[in-house]
Design a protein around this motif. Structure first.
Motif, PDB file in Angstrom:
ATOM      1  N   TYR A  79       0.832  -1.205   0.000  1.00  0.00           N
ATOM      2  CA  TYR A  79       0.000   0.000   0.000  1.00  0.00           C
ATOM      3  C   TYR A  79       0.869   1.259   0.000  1.00  0.00           C
ATOM      4  O   TYR A  79       0.481   2.299  -0.528  1.00  0.00           O
ATOM      5  CB  TYR A  79      -0.954  -0.020   1.197  1.00  0.00           C
ATOM      6  CG  TYR A  79      -1.837  -1.243   1.175  1.00  0.00           C
ATOM      7  CD1 TYR A  79      -2.988  -1.273   0.375  1.00  0.00           C
ATOM      8  CD2 TYR A  79      -1.514  -2.385   1.898  1.00  0.00           C
ATOM      9  CE1 TYR A  79      -3.793  -2.405   0.321  1.00  0.00           C
ATOM     10  CE2 TYR A  79      -2.303  -3.518   1.855  1.00  0.00           C
ATOM     11  CZ  TYR A  79      -3.446  -3.526   1.061  1.00  0.00           C
ATOM     12  OH  TYR A  79      -4.232  -4.654   1.002  1.00  0.00           O
ATOM     13  N   TYR A 134      -3.350   4.429  -3.419  1.00  0.00           N
ATOM     14  CA  TYR A 134      -3.879   4.464  -2.041  1.00  0.00           C
ATOM     15  C   TYR A 134      -3.471   5.792  -1.409  1.00  0.00           C
ATOM     16  O   TYR A 134      -2.292   6.018  -1.142  1.00  0.00           O
ATOM     17  CB  TYR A 134      -3.337   3.291  -1.220  1.00  0.00           C
ATOM     18  CG  TYR A 134      -3.872   1.969  -1.712  1.00  0.00           C
ATOM     19  CD1 TYR A 134      -5.059   1.441  -1.202  1.00  0.00           C
ATOM     20  CD2 TYR A 134      -3.227   1.270  -2.728  1.00  0.00           C
ATOM     21  CE1 TYR A 134      -5.575   0.249  -1.687  1.00  0.00           C
ATOM     22  CE2 TYR A 134      -3.734   0.085  -3.223  1.00  0.00           C
ATOM     23  CZ  TYR A 134      -4.911  -0.419  -2.697  1.00  0.00           C
ATOM     24  OH  TYR A 134      -5.425  -1.584  -3.178  1.00  0.00           O
ATOM     25  N   VAL A 161      -3.674 -12.580  -4.474  1.00  0.00           N
ATOM     26  CA  VAL A 161      -4.542 -12.106  -3.387  1.00  0.00           C
ATOM     27  C   VAL A 161      -5.253 -10.824  -3.829  1.00  0.00           C
ATOM     28  O   VAL A 161      -4.607  -9.872  -4.267  1.00  0.00           O
ATOM     29  CB  VAL A 161      -3.706 -11.812  -2.121  1.00  0.00           C
ATOM     30  CG1 VAL A 161      -4.594 -11.269  -1.011  1.00  0.00           C
ATOM     31  CG2 VAL A 161      -2.972 -13.061  -1.662  1.00  0.00           C
ATOM     32  N   TYR A 162      -6.580 -10.817  -3.715  1.00  0.00           N
ATOM     33  CA  TYR A 162      -7.357  -9.620  -4.033  1.00  0.00           C
ATOM     34  C   TYR A 162      -7.686  -8.880  -2.746  1.00  0.00           C
ATOM     35  O   TYR A 162      -8.173  -9.489  -1.785  1.00  0.00           O
ATOM     36  CB  TYR A 162      -8.661  -9.990  -4.741  1.00  0.00           C
ATOM     37  CG  TYR A 162      -8.454 -10.689  -6.065  1.00  0.00           C
ATOM     38  CD1 TYR A 162      -8.299  -9.958  -7.236  1.00  0.00           C
ATOM     39  CD2 TYR A 162      -8.386 -12.080  -6.142  1.00  0.00           C
ATOM     40  CE1 TYR A 162      -8.089 -10.589  -8.463  1.00  0.00           C
ATOM     41  CE2 TYR A 162      -8.179 -12.722  -7.359  1.00  0.00           C
ATOM     42  CZ  TYR A 162      -8.026 -11.970  -8.509  1.00  0.00           C
ATOM     43  OH  TYR A 162      -7.821 -12.607  -9.704  1.00  0.00           O
ATOM     44  N   ASP A 163      -7.416  -7.579  -2.739  1.00  0.00           N
ATOM     45  CA  ASP A 163      -7.835  -6.794  -1.581  1.00  0.00           C
ATOM     46  C   ASP A 163      -9.357  -6.782  -1.551  1.00  0.00           C
ATOM     47  O   ASP A 163     -10.005  -6.391  -2.530  1.00  0.00           O
ATOM     48  CB  ASP A 163      -7.284  -5.362  -1.688  1.00  0.00           C
ATOM     49  CG  ASP A 163      -7.516  -4.580  -0.413  1.00  0.00           C
ATOM     50  OD1 ASP A 163      -8.690  -4.486   0.017  1.00  0.00           O
ATOM     51  OD2 ASP A 163      -6.545  -4.071   0.166  1.00  0.00           O
ATOM     52  N   PRO A 164      -9.953  -7.236  -0.454  1.00  0.00           N
ATOM     53  CA  PRO A 164     -11.422  -7.364  -0.427  1.00  0.00           C
ATOM     54  C   PRO A 164     -12.135  -6.020  -0.546  1.00  0.00           C
ATOM     55  O   PRO A 164     -13.310  -5.986  -0.913  1.00  0.00           O
ATOM     56  CB  PRO A 164     -11.695  -7.998   0.946  1.00  0.00           C
ATOM     57  CG  PRO A 164     -10.478  -7.704   1.772  1.00  0.00           C
ATOM     58  CD  PRO A 164      -9.328  -7.634   0.818  1.00  0.00           C
ATOM     59  N   ARG A 165     -11.448  -4.935  -0.259  1.00  0.00           N
ATOM     60  CA  ARG A 165     -12.120  -3.639  -0.247  1.00  0.00           C
ATOM     61  C   ARG A 165     -12.291  -3.046  -1.643  1.00  0.00           C
ATOM     62  O   ARG A 165     -13.272  -2.381  -1.935  1.00  0.00           O
ATOM     63  CB  ARG A 165     -11.360  -2.665   0.655  1.00  0.00           C
ATOM     64  CG  ARG A 165     -11.285  -3.170   2.096  1.00  0.00           C
ATOM     65  CD  ARG A 165     -10.235  -2.439   2.900  1.00  0.00           C
ATOM     66  NE  ARG A 165      -8.895  -2.594   2.322  1.00  0.00           N
ATOM     67  CZ  ARG A 165      -7.791  -2.085   2.852  1.00  0.00           C
ATOM     68  NH1 ARG A 165      -7.866  -1.383   3.983  1.00  0.00           N
ATOM     69  NH2 ARG A 165      -6.628  -2.272   2.276  1.00  0.00           N
ATOM     70  N   ALA A 178      -3.643   2.096   4.921  1.00  0.00           N
ATOM     71  CA  ALA A 178      -4.456   1.212   4.078  1.00  0.00           C
ATOM     72  C   ALA A 178      -4.209  -0.261   4.384  1.00  0.00           C
ATOM     73  O   ALA A 178      -5.043  -1.112   4.089  1.00  0.00           O
ATOM     74  CB  ALA A 178      -4.170   1.485   2.601  1.00  0.00           C
ATOM     75  N   ALA A 179      -3.067  -0.552   4.972  1.00  0.00           N
ATOM     76  CA  ALA A 179      -2.731  -1.965   5.211  1.00  0.00           C
ATOM     77  C   ALA A 179      -3.582  -2.564   6.334  1.00  0.00           C
ATOM     78  O   ALA A 179      -3.834  -3.768   6.358  1.00  0.00           O
ATOM     79  CB  ALA A 179      -1.251  -2.104   5.539  1.00  0.00           C
ATOM     80  N   ILE A 180      -4.003  -1.715   7.268  1.00  0.00           N
ATOM     81  CA  ILE A 180      -4.865  -2.213   8.343  1.00  0.00           C
ATOM     82  C   ILE A 180      -6.219  -2.565   7.715  1.00  0.00           C
ATOM     83  O   ILE A 180      -6.860  -1.735   7.096  1.00  0.00           O
ATOM     84  CB  ILE A 180      -5.030  -1.157   9.461  1.00  0.00           C
ATOM     85  CG1 ILE A 180      -3.667  -0.874  10.107  1.00  0.00           C
ATOM     86  CG2 ILE A 180      -6.045  -1.622  10.495  1.00  0.00           C
ATOM     87  CD1 ILE A 180      -3.677   0.273  11.108  1.00  0.00           C
ATOM     88  N   GLY A 181      -6.596  -3.821   7.821  1.00  0.00           N
ATOM     89  CA  GLY A 181      -7.835  -4.269   7.178  1.00  0.00           C
ATOM     90  C   GLY A 181      -7.625  -4.723   5.748  1.00  0.00           C
ATOM     91  O   GLY A 181      -8.542  -5.165   5.086  1.00  0.00           O
ATOM     92  N   GLY A 182      -6.401  -4.600   5.263  1.00  0.00           N
ATOM     93  CA  GLY A 182      -6.094  -5.065   3.913  1.00  0.00           C
ATOM     94  C   GLY A 182      -5.290  -6.349   3.972  1.00  0.00           C
ATOM     95  O   GLY A 182      -5.402  -7.132   4.926  1.00  0.00           O
ATOM     96  N   HIS A 183      -4.474  -6.560   2.938  1.00  0.00           N
ATOM     97  CA  HIS A 183      -3.622  -7.750   2.893  1.00  0.00           C
ATOM     98  C   HIS A 183      -2.415  -7.478   3.781  1.00  0.00           C
ATOM     99  O   HIS A 183      -1.497  -6.764   3.405  1.00  0.00           O
ATOM    100  CB  HIS A 183      -3.203  -7.999   1.439  1.00  0.00           C
ATOM    101  CG  HIS A 183      -2.293  -9.170   1.273  1.00  0.00           C
ATOM    102  ND1 HIS A 183      -2.525 -10.389   1.871  1.00  0.00           N
ATOM    103  CD2 HIS A 183      -1.141  -9.313   0.578  1.00  0.00           C
ATOM    104  CE1 HIS A 183      -1.549 -11.235   1.545  1.00  0.00           C
ATOM    105  NE2 HIS A 183      -0.700 -10.598   0.764  1.00  0.00           N
ATOM    106  N   ILE A 219      -3.344  -7.562  -5.004  1.00  0.00           N
ATOM    107  CA  ILE A 219      -2.463  -6.693  -4.220  1.00  0.00           C
ATOM    108  C   ILE A 219      -1.015  -7.181  -4.212  1.00  0.00           C
ATOM    109  O   ILE A 219      -0.107  -6.429  -3.882  1.00  0.00           O
ATOM    110  CB  ILE A 219      -3.032  -6.527  -2.777  1.00  0.00           C
ATOM    111  CG1 ILE A 219      -2.401  -5.332  -2.063  1.00  0.00           C
ATOM    112  CG2 ILE A 219      -2.915  -7.799  -1.973  1.00  0.00           C
ATOM    113  CD1 ILE A 219      -2.739  -3.994  -2.657  1.00  0.00           C
TER     114      ILE A 219
END
Lengths: 322, 747
Positions: free
Chosen positions: A116, A122, B658-662, A135-140, B667
């Motif tokens: 990110y 982002y 891996v797809y970012d779910p948002r 952006a990484a929090i809650g992301g991959h 990603i």
């Protein structure tokens, strides 16, 4: 990619204080410029500066020029013999091609692989846009840090070399507009807090000229252990640099630093405190590992790093005290 | 072509180096992106940063004004790009929706504009300056396909599977998953399109020049004869380059607009969103057996994801209906739509993810039965294809299993989890059976013997990097007795006679009859000429009594040395060359193949080393035994199988997009974050070919080897992982976080 001007510094005095970004091997900077993450107006090429030597100091320590390439440093006879943890860490990083380019000074300033951070689409990245969040929090976030994180940044510090230098208690020497100064590596890297854009203690215009290591402890053993998904060319999921000295089966000196889990190269005073004076046994190693990870804050995908880092510490300590 | 000396004697089946090797190692082989045409300009796409929604506004004014920019194409100004005719097998495209068709967004990274500029740097900078605003909706990119409420369709059925399963003495009922894997050939997708009047030439990275020509003609609205496609070399494709993707049409449309040749190279990151992937699969397997290990019921219900614009069926049941003998069987499948780019066949489509699931289930059944997994397969070996009652043309799965077992040392395996050790590490041994269909399609080839002393073959097929040039050369060497130095193979150009798409492991089986037939035809003409040229040495001989050996025409009763070099025969007849065309048909129309079930088979045996103290698992050894008919070039063949095994290590342990779910972005779309096996991850690999000719498929008895090597590798590794760690991973890839669930065991 934005246009930029380029100049080549002829002397250290000339380079120090120049307004622009220093470029050594370019293995981080050029990458990030292509991504539009780094947009320097001026590049100052420092590859011609006379900073490529490795010298033994009168006190028995080692002075490593900022322009010493990772591969040269890893294969330097003194480093292999007396600072094995550094050689092992360097050789576990990147690929031979990258190590041939990457420099000591540059690697100290290596930036995170957080996807990110590396993608400017982002906008919520406090490392790029202070105050915008993470952006990484809650992301991959499988590869992200579990120690030293904040609401503004959970990016992992990517370097292997710096983990070894942390365990070796290196000192970073810089020259800048206000003169020379020496910064202990413990003071060099900043926690992200609310300002993850500020990664280290360098002031504008300051140039890293060299790194010094204290004289090796003759009785110590050193280990760098890196755990990752594949066998080569991958950043650490967890790594540990250990310098340890035992006598009579007890630990008399120990330094523990972790990689792949922290927002900076992670010195674990907690692990060291749990080990000092104790018998070099599995029980105490595990206790030290527990202490090191006590404050860990995993994200949605990287809870496994807590146990992995513990096992990494235990194995590194076991090897270093065997 | 560059050449390598090889004796012509017994050239078929000889492990010869590839004739194109020197061109590649010296950097002189020209790949699509290597073509630099006079006046050429560069195109760079702009990608959507949402995965679902519509383009609200697209501001190109800043980009248009930037230095060197010639054109910015988007849905508001692009000319009509036609659709391909649905289900036309000769003009197939990968993504049905033409690029820039409207303002709708179906997946992250979809092209929303295309910048054309004088230089790549200018086009890249201007593409970044295009401002798009979207009305975005939350995309559906979930990696969980169940619960699924749609319609299943039956792929294969016999007996009464549910009753038989319910009544079975021993059962396995588990769901297995394979992730999205992205094709990552080292050569990026690339198109150079150049118009001259109303004709267009493509320098392409495609696995099918003929299909590409046909599809492009359809899409661009021009006659087929106005389109030429050239693919001299391919840095592989793994299925991702079978059919054209939207960037191919974009390059052509841009070139037509600016009236200059246009180069468009897809970036590595775009490879993860715009040019296909192996779709996510979720497969429930129900396997029932009698107490002594005879299969009584086998049911597979397989889901795979697809895009919003295409129905891509992975076909996970490819191998299920025929691999084992089982009286009651049902295979069903269904598709689940996701906001992702359209999936595409990846090496061993269907069979590879399907066999991961089935062979994992078989391993679980063996554990439940307390039966050796090899013995379980042997016990359930099929003597006919029970899905249709046909005989197999050539099936040696049993020998694959037995040979592999012996070479691996399987008899030394102790079945208890964690019971085997070496050098302080736990060993895990696992195995799996493998199969892949055997196909032959139509092919035309021209072979000519030239007065310059060379023999040439021409065919509009392409060498994906695995050795097809050399296969042609071997046949020409066999037929003429000429060394490789005097053989030229010309492929990858649609002005030549039509050859096959490089897919399905059918290239070798398909081209062999055509090139052999054309060579025979050219030689027959040569011998006729030798016998009828006035004043020539062999004038008046009966052509039937003449032979071409070591490049010399001679009487059958005499040695080659007593004959005449063939070029002398042509020169005497004042001929520049003599040539013949040959067209061979598909196996579907061949009476020899009628009523036969044709497949290749294999067995994979894998060893893993496990260090529980640091949760480190590495694949240390793979033994693979392949029954793929007669192997024309065992050197190139073994190379393919080894590459497939390494790919299998990646599939088992590393690869996952891996797809970012948002927002639906892939990603990890680069080669640092998307993990593939490195050299350091490659195990010791032992490849054995059984080499039984399958003459039902062609006169050489050759089947194909491109895909079978990957089939069965992942389940063999997953079973070895279970044997070492006690952790049964049913969803690939097998990760450290899975292995940390393993209990520590005392040695």
């Amino acid at each position: 990619m934005q246009s930029f001007s380029y100049s080549k510094a002829q002397t250290v005095d000339q380079a120090a204080g120049m307004d622009g970004r220093f470029i050594g091997g370019g293995t981080t900077l050029v990458d990030l410029m292509k991504q539009g993450v780094e947009t320097p107006k001026t590049l100052v090429d420092i590859t011609g500066l006379p900073l490529s030597s490795v010298e033994t100091l009168p006190d028995g320590g080692l002075k490593i020029g900022a322009m010493v390439r990772n591969s040269d440093l890893a294969h330097h006879e003194t480093v292999k013999a007396q600072y094995a943890v550094l050689s092992e860490a360097l050789l576990s990083g990147a690929s031979p091609q990258l190590r041939n380019m990457a420099t000591t000074g540059g690697n100290l300033l290596q930036r995170t692989r957080c996807p990110y951070f590396r993608d400017t689409s982002y906008t919520n990245c406090s490392k790029r846009n202070p105050g915008s969040g993470c952006a990484a929090i809650g992301g991959h976030n499988r590869m992200m840090a579990i120690l030293g994180t904040s609401e503004d940044c959970i990016a992992t510090h990517p370097s292997d070399m710096c983990v070894a230098l942390t365990a070796l208690e290196a000192t970073i020497h810089v020259q800048g507009p206000k003169g020379d100064r020496a910064i202990a590596i413990a003071d060099f890297y900043k926690l992200p807090g609310t300002t993850p854009n500020v990664e280290n203690a360098l002031e504008p215009g300051e140039l890293i000229t060299h790194v010094t290591l204290p004289a090796p402890r003759k009785a110590s053993k050193q280990v760098y252990l890196k755990l990752r998904d594949r066998a080569s060319y991958e950043f650490a999921l967890a790594s540990a640099a250990v310098v340890a000295e035992t006598s009579g089966g007890h630990i008399r000196f120990v330094r523990v630093a972790l990689g792949g889990v922290g927002t900076r190269p992670w010195r674990s005073h907690e692990a060291e405190a749990a080990l000092m004076g104790k018998p070099a046994t599995a029980t105490h190693f595990r206790a030290a590992a527990e202490a090191a990870l006590k404050e860990a804050k995993p994200q949605s995908e990287n809870g496994f790093k807590v146990e992995l880092a513990k096992r990494c510490i235990v194995r590194a300590l076991t090897t270093a005290t065997a | 072509m560059a050449s390598t000396t090889a004796s012509p004697h017994g050239i078929i089946g000889r492990p010869v180096p590839r004739i194109d090797g020197p061109l590649k190692t010296t950097g002189t082989a020209q790949y699509a992106a290597d073509f630099h045409l006079p006046g050429m300009v560069f195109a760079v796409p702009v990608q959507a940063t949402v995965a679902k929604g519509t383009i609200r506004s697209l501001d190109v004014t800043a980009a248009q004004a930037m230095p060197g920019v010639l054109e910015v194409l988007h849905h508001g100004n692009v000319e009509r790009i036609y659709r391909a005719v649905p289900n036309d097998p000769n003009a197939t495209v990968s993504e049905t929706r033409p690029p820039l068709e409207d303002n709708r967004i179906y997946y992250w990274g979809q092209y929303v504009a295309l910048v054309v500029a004088e230089t790549l740097e200018q086009a890249t900078a201007a593409a970044a300056a295009v401002k798009a605003e979207y009305s975005a909706e939350t995309p559906q990119v979930s990696g969980e396909l169940e619960p699924f409420a749609g319609t299943w369709h039956t792929v294969s059925a016999r007996g009464k599977v549910d009753e038989a399963f319910d009544a079975a003495a021993v059962k396995v009922d588990q769901t297995y998953g394979t992730p999205v894997e992205t094709h990552n050939p080292i050569e990026l997708h690339a198109t150079v399109a150049a118009w001259a009047g109303d004709t267009v030439t493509f320098y392409e990275s495609t696995q099918g020049v003929v299909n590409h020509r046909n599809a492009m003609a359809q899409i661009l609205g021009v006659p087929r004869e106005n389109v030429t496609v050239i693919t001299k070399f391919l840095g592989s494709g793994f299925g991702g380059k079978l059919f054209p993707w939207p960037h191919c049409a974009l390059a052509a449309v841009a070139s037509r607009r600016v009236q200059r040749p246009v180069k468009l190279v897809v970036t590595r990151t775009m490879m993860f969103s715009n040019v296909g992937h192996r779709p996510l699969t979720e497969q429930r397997f129900r396997v029932g057996a009698s107490a002594d290990g005879k299969l009584v019921a086998l049911r597979q219900d397989a889901l795979n994801h697809t895009s919003m614009v295409d129905n891509f069926d992975e076909g996970c049941g490819e191998a299920t209906p025929y691999l084992y003998s089982v009286p009651n069987l049902t295979v069903t499948s269904a598709l689940v739509q996701r906001n992702v780019g359209s999936p595409m066949a990846m090496r061993g489509p269907g069979a590879v993810p399907g066999l991961f699931a089935m062979e994992s289930a078989m391993d679980e059944l063996a554990v439940a039965l307390k039966m050796d997994p090899v013995e379980l397969r042997l016990k359930n070996d099929a003597s006919i294809d029970e899905s249709n009652g046909q005989k197999f043309s050539s099936r040696h799965l049993r020998e694959c299993l037995e040979t592999g077992s012996a070479k691996f040392g399987w008899s030394k395996r102790t079945p208890a989890v964690g019971s085997m050790r070496r050098d302080g590490k736990v060993l895990g041994w696992g195995m799996a059976a493998a199969s892949w269909g055997a196909y032959r399609f139509g092919c035309s080839t021209t072979v000519e013997l030239g007065a310059d002393g060379k023999v040439r073959a021409r065919c509009a097929t392409q060498d994906v990097g695995t050795g097809l040039y050399t296969i042609f050369a071997q046949v020409l060497a066999e037929k003429t007795g000429l060394p490789f130095e005097r053989i030229e193979v010309l492929l990858g150009d649609t002005t030549m006679p039509e050859g096959p798409l490089s897919g399905g492991s059918w290239s070798t089986a398909t081209v062999l009859p055509a090139v052999a037939g054309a060579a025979d035809g050219a030689i027959a003409s040569l011998l006729q000429i030798a016998a009828s040229t006035p004043g020539a040495k062999l004038e008046g001989a009966d052509a039937k009594t003449l032979r071409l050996t070591e490049g010399r025409v001679h009487r059958a009763t005499e040695s080659a040395a007593q004959g005449v070099p063939f070029e002398t025969v042509l020169q005497a007849a004042r001929l520049n060359r003599v040539s013949a065309d040959s067209t061979s048909g598909s196996a579907f129309e061949d009476p020899k193949a009628k009523g036969l079930s044709m497949h290749s088979f294999g067995a994979q045996f894998a060893e893993v080393e496990w260090e529980p103290e640091i949760a480190r698992l590495r694949v240390s050894r793979v033994v693979t035994v392949i029954d793929a008919g007669r192997i024309i070039n065992p050197r190139a063949g073994a190379n393919q199988i080894k590459g497939a095994v390494v790919m299998g290590v990646g599939m088992a342990m590393l690869e996952e997009t891996v797809y970012d779910p948002r927002n639906g972005q892939p990603i990890n779309g680069n080669l640092a974050d998307y993990l593939m096996a490195t050299c350091a991850d490659s195990p010791e690999i032992d490849v054995t070919f059984l080499d039984y000719p399958d003459y039902a498929l062609n006169s050489y008895g050759a089947r194909g080897i491109g895909e079978i090597g990957l089939a069965g590798v992942a389940p063999a590794i997953a079973s070895a992982v279970y044997h070492a760690t006690g952790v049964r991973v049913r969803k690939l890839p097998i990760r450290i976080e899975d292995l940390l669930q393993s209990e520590m065991r005392e040695a």
